[in-house]
Design an enzyme around this catalytic site. Sequence first.
Site, PDB file in Angstrom:
ATOM      1  N   CYS A 163       0.837  -1.201   0.000  1.00  0.00           N
ATOM      2  CA  CYS A 163       0.000   0.000   0.000  1.00  0.00           C
ATOM      3  C   CYS A 163       0.878   1.259   0.000  1.00  0.00           C
ATOM      4  CB  CYS A 163      -0.892  -0.010   1.236  1.00  0.00           C
ATOM      5  SG  CYS A 163      -1.835   1.494   1.486  1.00  0.00           S
ATOM      6  N   SER A 164       0.665   2.131  -0.967  1.00  0.00           N
ATOM      7  CA  SER A 164       1.475   3.349  -1.065  1.00  0.00           C
ATOM      8  C   SER A 164       1.260   4.264   0.147  1.00  0.00           C
ATOM      9  CB  SER A 164       1.164   4.106  -2.356  1.00  0.00           C
ATOM     10  OG  SER A 164      -0.183   4.534  -2.385  1.00  0.00           O
TER      11      SER A 164
END
Length: 115
Positions: A13-14
Amino acid sequence: MPVPFKVFHNPRCSKSRELVSLLVAKGVKFELVEYLKNPLSTAELNQIVEALDGDVSELIRTNEAAYKTLKVKPNSAKLIVQAIHTHPELMQRPIVLRGKRAVIARPANNVLELI
């Protein structure tokens, strides 16, 4: 001695990676918990629910396929905890827990209220 930070993290997840970078830049020591590799117990999930200051329905990711399949209604902490315990991918991320307080760090700057 300051209460340690615990970061519930998904490395894919960024937003989660952005939070980790922010904490490192601020010099904050933290424990990284990859909750998809090591799913949380219902007791751990209840601890997060109790520590969140706000709407517990924000803890569940409503855009995940499992959410749509299960047809979970995020109107009860107990239902949310059970759904996340069974399907960890439903947990919003990243979450930072410090003592008896927690925030969903979306955006990452939400963590600043715990520092």
